[in-house]
Design an enzyme around this catalytic site. Structure first.
Site, PDB file in Angstrom:
ATOM      1  N   GLY A 212       9.853  -1.287   6.245  1.00  0.00           N
ATOM      2  CA  GLY A 212       8.935  -2.369   6.579  1.00  0.00           C
ATOM      3  C   GLY A 212       8.915  -3.395   5.466  1.00  0.00           C
TER       4      GLY A 212
ATOM      5  N   GLN B 222       5.714 -10.383   0.750  1.00  0.00           N
ATOM      6  CA  GLN B 222       6.519  -9.603  -0.207  1.00  0.00           C
ATOM      7  C   GLN B 222       7.787 -10.336  -0.635  1.00  0.00           C
ATOM      8  OE1 GLN B 222       6.504  -5.724   2.098  1.00  0.00           O
ATOM      9  NE2 GLN B 222       6.604  -4.957   0.010  1.00  0.00           N
TER      10      GLN B 222
ATOM     11  N   CYS C  44       6.112   1.848  -1.769  1.00  0.00           N
ATOM     12  CA  CYS C  44       6.077   0.434  -1.399  1.00  0.00           C
ATOM     13  C   CYS C  44       7.173  -0.292  -2.160  1.00  0.00           C
ATOM     14  CB  CYS C  44       4.709  -0.153  -1.750  1.00  0.00           C
ATOM     15  SG  CYS C  44       4.582  -1.912  -1.389  1.00  0.00           S
ATOM     16  N   LEU C  45       7.933  -1.129  -1.465  1.00  0.00           N
ATOM     17  CA  LEU C  45       9.029  -1.868  -2.116  1.00  0.00           C
ATOM     18  C   LEU C  45       8.523  -2.742  -3.256  1.00  0.00           C
ATOM     19  CD1 LEU C  45      11.014  -2.985   1.063  1.00  0.00           C
ATOM     20  CD2 LEU C  45      11.648  -1.171  -0.548  1.00  0.00           C
TER      21      LEU C  45
ATOM     22  N   HIS D  82       0.467   0.020   6.850  1.00  0.00           N
ATOM     23  CA  HIS D  82       0.913  -0.399   5.519  1.00  0.00           C
ATOM     24  C   HIS D  82       1.226  -1.905   5.511  1.00  0.00           C
ATOM     25  CE1 HIS D  82       3.370   0.518   1.724  1.00  0.00           C
ATOM     26  NE2 HIS D  82       3.687  -0.731   2.004  1.00  0.00           N
ATOM     27  N   GLU D  83       1.951  -2.362   6.539  1.00  0.00           N
ATOM     28  CA  GLU D  83       2.361  -3.777   6.580  1.00  0.00           C
ATOM     29  C   GLU D  83       1.178  -4.703   6.872  1.00  0.00           C
ATOM     30  OE1 GLU D  83       5.143  -4.492   5.345  1.00  0.00           O
ATOM     31  OE2 GLU D  83       5.795  -2.411   5.321  1.00  0.00           O
TER      32      GLU D  83
ATOM     33  N   HIS E 172      -0.598  -5.319   3.778  1.00  0.00           N
ATOM     34  CA  HIS E 172       0.064  -6.319   2.937  1.00  0.00           C
ATOM     35  C   HIS E 172      -0.415  -7.729   3.276  1.00  0.00           C
ATOM     36  CE1 HIS E 172       2.967  -4.593   0.225  1.00  0.00           C
ATOM     37  NE2 HIS E 172       3.513  -3.844   1.153  1.00  0.00           N
TER      38      HIS E 172
END
Ligand code: ZN
Length: 162
Positions: A43, A48, A86-87, A128-129, A132
């Site tokens: 994702g 991001q 998380c990236l 999660h997204e 963000h």
């Protein structure tokens, strides 16, 4: 596209709603897809990669989907806790509590309405997204003990970003 990491301001900003479903939006989504594939993610949200837009992409059973202006509704009070990364916070893994079942209302890149009911892992990825896009990160959803455990790692990531 480069991925913004913990400490960069855009990750903490509530994303602006998308109002034009145009070629630019499709282009951003396509670039995001490429970026996500390069890093093997599941994702990625627009903020991001530095775009202040309420857009994210996710990989659900091998297909990548784009969701715009998403809204989430839990479908029950049931939750579970699983390790999440998380990236934007590389190397940090924490246990995050999420709803088991959610409904996602969003638009696709053409501006058409999408309604999905999700359960388990896909429901977790979507939560999660959506977090963000509200400026919320996994480290906001953990207790003080875990926060202390990862404090040094966070500091290191932040120093690299600045
Ligand atoms: Zn993330």
């Amino acid at each position: 596209m480069s991925i913004k990491t913990y400490g960069e301001a855009i990750l903490r900003k509530k994303a602006e709603p998308v109002t034009s479903f145009d070629g630019e939006l499709a282009h951003i989504a396509a670039q995001m897809k490429k970026t996500m594939q390069e890093v093997n993610g599941v994702g990625l949200s627009a903020n991001q990669v530095g775009f202040d837009k309420a857009l994210f992409i996710v990989k659900l059973s091998d297909e990548t989907y784009a969701f715009v202006n998403p809204e989430l509704t839990p479908l029950s009070n049931e939750t579970n806790k699983t390790e999440e990364g998380c990236l934007s916070i590389p190397g940090v893994w924490v246990d995050v509590e999420r709803y088991l079942k959610v409904r996602l209302s969003a638009k696709n890149l053409e501006g058409e309405t999408i309604e999905l009911e999700l359960e388990g892992h896909p429901a977790r990825v979507i939560q999660h997204e959506v977090d963000h896009l509200a400026g919320v990160l996994i480290i906001d959803r953990i207790g003080p003990d875990e926060r202390r455990r990862i404090a040094d790692q966070l500091e290191e990531i932040k120093n690299k970003a600045s």
